[in-house]
Structures are given as C-alpha cells and as structure tokens.
Design a protein around this motif. Structure first.
Motif, mmCIF file in Angstrom:
data_model
loop_
_atom_site.group_PDB
_atom_site.id
_atom_site.type_symbol
_atom_site.label_atom_id
_atom_site.label_comp_id
_atom_site.label_asym_id
_atom_site.label_seq_id
_atom_site.Cartn_x
_atom_site.Cartn_y
_atom_site.Cartn_z
ATOM 1 N N ASN A 18 0.809 -1.218 0.000
ATOM 2 C CA ASN A 18 0.000 0.000 0.000
ATOM 3 C C ASN A 18 0.846 1.273 0.000
ATOM 4 O O ASN A 18 0.425 2.312 0.514
ATOM 5 N N ALA A 19 2.058 1.201 -0.546
ATOM 6 C CA ALA A 19 2.888 2.393 -0.668
ATOM 7 C C ALA A 19 2.339 3.281 -1.774
ATOM 8 O O ALA A 19 1.754 2.799 -2.754
ATOM 9 N N SER A 20 2.510 4.584 -1.643
ATOM 10 C CA SER A 20 2.025 5.523 -2.642
ATOM 11 C C SER A 20 2.928 5.494 -3.876
ATOM 12 O O SER A 20 4.066 5.024 -3.825
ATOM 13 N N GLU A 21 2.418 5.999 -5.008
ATOM 14 C CA GLU A 21 3.216 6.053 -6.225
ATOM 15 C C GLU A 21 4.461 6.907 -6.025
ATOM 16 O O GLU A 21 5.530 6.595 -6.538
ATOM 17 N N ALA A 23 6.115 7.407 -3.174
ATOM 18 C CA ALA A 23 7.065 6.678 -2.343
ATOM 19 C C ALA A 23 7.756 5.580 -3.145
ATOM 20 O O ALA A 23 8.954 5.341 -2.986
ATOM 21 N N GLN A 48 -2.211 -3.954 -5.618
ATOM 22 C CA GLN A 48 -1.922 -3.572 -4.247
ATOM 23 C C GLN A 48 -3.019 -4.034 -3.303
ATOM 24 O O GLN A 48 -4.193 -4.039 -3.633
ATOM 25 N N THR A 99 1.986 11.840 4.976
ATOM 26 C CA THR A 99 1.974 11.570 3.535
ATOM 27 C C THR A 99 0.981 10.488 3.154
ATOM 28 O O THR A 99 0.640 10.340 1.981
ATOM 29 N N ALA A 101 1.587 7.320 3.306
ATOM 30 C CA ALA A 101 2.327 6.251 2.643
ATOM 31 C C ALA A 101 3.138 5.453 3.651
ATOM 32 O O ALA A 101 3.435 5.919 4.753
ATOM 33 N N GLU A 103 6.653 3.894 4.790
ATOM 34 C CA GLU A 103 8.045 4.260 4.605
ATOM 35 C C GLU A 103 8.927 3.405 5.497
ATOM 36 O O GLU A 103 8.450 2.747 6.420
#
Length: 237
Positions: A18-21, A23, A48, A99, A101, A103
C-alpha cells in the motif's frame, strides 16, 4: 529509461504494501508514470492490497550487512534505491500519517551506522564498499560529475545576476538574505517549508509593511519588470 525485471518486482511488492506512487518512485528510482504503468499492467492477483499488514523486519543485521557487502563491492557500487529491499527486510515499514504512505522504519543515523559496518565488513575481505548517489550514472561518471559541477556554477552565476539586479532596485535589503530567499523560492528541496507557505508569509508581510509605511515606502522601481513566472505565481496565490 528501461525498467528491469527486479524494479518491476520491487514495484509490485511495494504496491502490495500500500505504498504511494510517489514513495515507490523515490524507492526505485523510476518515474511516477513508470510506476503507474506497472500498476495498471499488474495481474489482478498482484494488485496492491490495502489490507497488507506484514511490515515487520524479516532480516538480521549481520545478514543485511552481508547482502550490502555483495551489492556495494560490485564494480558499479550500489544506489540507495538498490539497497531498498535489504533495508525493508532489516527495518520494516511504518505508516506516515502526513503523507499517507508506508516508509522505512529507519533513521538517518541507523542508515549511516549500517553503511559504516558494511564498509568495515568489506574492508575485512580486502574489498571496498561504494555507495553512489542516485543522480550519478554508471556510464562516464567522471564526465557526468564535471558536467553537473559546471551547470551548478552557471546556475549560481545566473542567480547572482538576479540578486544584483534586485539589490540595484532595493539597496537596503540584505544581499545574503535575498540570495537565500531566491534559492528557497526556486528549489523546493532547498527548504523544508513548502513554497506555498513561504509565499503566503512573504506576501502577508510585504502587504502589512506597505500599509504601515504608506507613502514612506516609496514608489515601485522604475526598471523593467521580469516576465511573469506562471508556475511560481500559481504557487504564491
């Protein structure tokens, strides 16, 4: 830039977490468009998973150092994005509420310590660990570095010309402060403060000072104005 199979695999794994684009792009060195393309082309079974919860460390420090020695002693050294799978396994992930996201659950000091131990381990084997920045290409790196230094010099000279022009119109300002503010407004990474916030504060202060001084503030400079910077104006409105 071509996308390697390892990069595609890394993107798919990050999407599962589930990381953001943004990141993922930072972690892999790819553009957000390339990340989005891989995401759209991914089989439904590898899309995802927002419910993914396996973000805990899965690797010991000695094992991570062993892997990093292998990567960093290659002829081309290793970039941070190429270390990411090892760092993810060693430190795990955390959710960034600001954010939105996932990390790395890692501090700068931890990364610095890990690099030091990797260099020591490589040296014990008669090898040299090399960590290279993301911008440094492996093809003609010395020429690329020289080119970047020259460009930085040209950019600095142009900025100094703008500062000199500003100072000729507003001689009571601080030259050093003008240069610093120009840099912060031009390059978002020059300051942790968002440009929008900086612009709003500057505009508010300028308007308040103008109202307080009234006629004492003097007339605008008579020199020709700069062509409007559409993007900067948009950020400052």
């Amino acid at each position: 830039m071509n996308v390697s199979d390892s990069q595609k695999h890394q993107v798919l794994n990050l999407l599962k977490e589930n990381a953001s684009e943004r990141a993922i792009a930072d972690a892999t060195g790819l553009s957000r468009r390339q990340v989005r393309t891989i995401k759209q082309q991914a089989p439904s079974g590898e899309d995802q998973n927002p419910l993914a919860s396996d973000h805990q460390p899965t690797m010991t420090r000695p094992a991570a150092i062993t892997e990093l020695v292998k990567l960093s002693t290659r002829p081309g050294g290793v970039r941070h994005s190429e270390m990411w799978p090892v760092l993810r396994a060693l430190f795990g992930l955390r959710f960034n509420g600001k954010t939105g996201a996932m990390e790395l659950d890692m501090t700068d000091n931890q990364l610095r310590y890990l690099k030091e131990k990797t260099m020591e381990a490589a040296a014990s084997k008669g090898k040299e660990a090399l960590f290279i920045p993301e911008w440094l290409p492996r093809r003609a790196p010395a020429a690329a570095n020289d080119m970047l230094i020259n460009m930085a010099g040209w950019l600095h000279d142009r900025a100094q010309e703008y500062v000199s022009e500003f100072m000729s119109a507003h001689p009571d300002a601080s030259r050093a402060a003008v240069f610093r503010e120009l840099t912060c407004l031009s390059f978002p990474l020059a300051s942790p403060e968002p440009i929008q916030t900086r612009c709003k504060r500057n505009t508010d202060n300028a308007d308040k000072l103008q109202r307080r001084l009234g006629d004492l503030a003097g007339k605008p400079a008579a020199n020709e104005p700069f062509p409007p910077d559409v993007e900067l104006n948009r950020l400052c409105i």
